[in-house]
Write an enzyme that holds these catalytic residues in place. Structure first.
Site, PDB file in Angstrom:
ATOM      1  N   ILE A   1      44.906  45.345  44.278  1.00 25.46           N
ATOM      2  CA  ILE A   1      45.979  44.361  44.054  1.00 25.46           C
ATOM      3  C   ILE A   1      47.234  44.784  44.813  1.00 25.46           C
ATOM      4  O   ILE A   1      47.886  43.969  45.479  1.00 25.46           O
ATOM      5  CB  ILE A   1      46.282  44.193  42.547  1.00 25.46           C
ATOM      6  CG1 ILE A   1      45.066  43.619  41.819  1.00 25.46           C
ATOM      7  CG2 ILE A   1      47.502  43.275  42.339  1.00 25.46           C
ATOM      8  CD1 ILE A   1      45.243  43.454  40.304  1.00 25.46           C
TER       9      ILE A   1
ATOM     10  N   GLY B   1      43.002  54.041  45.445  1.00 25.13           N
ATOM     11  CA  GLY B   1      43.494  53.263  46.585  1.00 25.13           C
ATOM     12  C   GLY B   1      42.826  53.784  47.860  1.00 25.13           C
ATOM     13  O   GLY B   1      42.285  54.880  47.890  1.00 25.13           O
TER      14      GLY B   1
ATOM     15  N   ALA C   1      52.741  46.688  35.829  1.00 20.18           N
ATOM     16  CA  ALA C   1      51.417  46.063  35.766  1.00 20.18           C
ATOM     17  C   ALA C   1      50.660  46.565  34.553  1.00 20.18           C
ATOM     18  O   ALA C   1      50.453  47.762  34.380  1.00 20.18           O
ATOM     19  CB  ALA C   1      50.636  46.380  37.038  1.00 20.18           C
TER      20      ALA C   1
ATOM     21  N   TYR D   1      42.564  53.622  27.424  1.00 17.21           N
ATOM     22  CA  TYR D   1      43.131  52.841  28.534  1.00 17.21           C
ATOM     23  C   TYR D   1      44.028  51.723  27.986  1.00 17.21           C
ATOM     24  O   TYR D   1      45.176  51.558  28.425  1.00 17.21           O
ATOM     25  CB  TYR D   1      42.004  52.273  29.400  1.00 17.21           C
ATOM     26  CG  TYR D   1      42.486  51.448  30.567  1.00 17.21           C
ATOM     27  CD1 TYR D   1      43.196  52.037  31.607  1.00 17.21           C
ATOM     28  CD2 TYR D   1      42.239  50.075  30.638  1.00 17.21           C
ATOM     29  CE1 TYR D   1      43.648  51.282  32.673  1.00 17.21           C
ATOM     30  CE2 TYR D   1      42.679  49.314  31.699  1.00 17.21           C
ATOM     31  CZ  TYR D   1      43.383  49.918  32.719  1.00 17.21           C
ATOM     32  OH  TYR D   1      43.841  49.170  33.776  1.00 17.21           O
TER      33      TYR D   1
END
Ligand code: UDP
Length: 343
Positions: free
Chosen positions: A12, A36, A117, A149
């Site tokens: 994203i 990433g 986020a 999480y």
């Protein structure tokens, strides 16, 4: 504007960065390339409005300098996905809680507008669909690592609102099953990436259980647009928004649609959860966002129909991942647990 995107080399994050660069902003990325990928931002290296730092958001001294240097922060860096948290809960909790703490502390110190986020995972097992931002959450026991999480992301949100309470211009976005270019075809975390790869390789498409469980798949352009609106609309400050499509899709329908769009002859098979996750796995049967709040405050609506988004995603996969780069066997059930790796 000068904008910091933490996690800007992620799926994203890198798509967000592309849009911000196209909009004329100067973008700074801090990403330690844990999940990433450099390939996601390679095309921007050398661009005079793009700057990349390969480091962790836990580096407080770095974050102090970075946040001081920009006008705005999009905080997307995190240990993402239940799998990674289950594998190494301490790292997941630490990065997701401490990392956000560092980012928000610096944002507060230098008074920078920030978007944090979060995830639809914070709703946990709630069956109160469509899931409204203000609805109760339902999480499992602390002895089950996967819930850490959702807990960590919920703490992040609490941090954000605590700073908002002190006047910091901060907003939270909860993403719902985003998909599109730069998903990792070999990696864990997106049923769409997995089904496309299985269909392309002619392997069985592995629908878990009866395939009647649903998700609201949200095309990346919509995910990015919603994120930027949360970071720019004045009324978004101090608030939280579901960023997701309201097109509810059964996983069995998704499998059939992907097989058709790929033009594949793969068979669609049913796999019991226990074969993959062991006993006592708790699945969210329906995950549907209530989209009214984002529409009212942000003017945001995820408008890309699933079939349109899937066609674009499949086209990207064909281009970026020619079949010979997809190692056979990596999309079988064991592959579901393999960390994504760059081919
Ligand atoms: N799923 C599936 N087969 C797979 C992988 C996933 O049927 O090989 C289903 C899974 O049970 C869930 C949905 O696809 O209902 C979305 O899974 P994903 O891991 O993409 O995201 P989640 O929403 O579970 O975080």
């Amino acid at each position: 504007m000068r904008i910091l995107v933490t996690g800007g080399a992620g799926y994203i994050g890198s798509n967000l960065v592309d849009t911000l660069i196209a909009d004329g902003h100067e973008v700074f990325v801090v990403d330690n390339l844990s999940t990433g990928k450099i390939t996601n931002i390679q095309h921007l290296l050398g661009h005079d409005r793009f700057h990349f730092v390969n480091d962790t958001i836990l580096n407080e001294e770095l974050m102090d300098r970075m946040v001081a240097a920009v006008d705005q922060v999009y905080h997307l860096a995190a240990v993402v996905g239940v799998k990674y948290v289950v594998e190494d809960p301490l790292n997941g909790i630490y990065t997701n809680v401490k990392g956000t703490e560092v980012v928000l502390e610096k944002a507060y110190k230098y008074w920078k507008r920030t978007v944090v986020a979060s995830s639809s995972e914070v709703y946990g097992k709630s069956t109160a669909v469509p899931l409204h931002e203000a609805a109760d959450r339902l999480l499992g026991p602390t002895t089950v690592a996967r819930w850490s999480y959702a807990m960590a992301k919920a703490i992040d949100e609490h941090f954000a609102f605590a700073y908002a309470n002190k006047g910091l211009p901060v907003s939270v976005v909860r993403y719902f099953n985003s998909y599109g270019p730069r998903l990792d075809p070999k990696g864990y975390g997106s049923v769409i990436a997995k089904f496309i790869t299985q269909a392309r390789l002619g392997q069985p498409i592995t629908v878990f259980e009866d395939g009647q469980q649903t998700r609201c798949f949200t095309y990346i352009e919509d995910t990015v647009r919603g994120t930027i609106l949360a970071g720019t609309v004045p009324a978004a400050i101090g608030d939280v928004f579901n960023i997701g499509s309201d097109q509810e899709t059964k996983i069995i329908e998704l499998a059939e649609m992907i097989r058709r769009l790929v033009g594949s002859k793969s068979e669609i098979i049913s796999v019991p959860y226990r074969n993959v996750f062991g006993e006592n796995f708790e699945e969210t049967r329906r995950r549907v966002p209530d989209t009214r709040h984002a529409k009212e405050v942000l003017g945001f609506y995820a408008e890309t129909p699933l079939e349109v988004g899937l066609r674009k995603t499949i086209a990207w996969f064909r281009e970026a991942w020619p079949r010979h780069k997809l190692a056979p066997g990596r999309t079988d059930l064991a592959g579901y647990f393999d960390p994504g790796e760059e081919g």
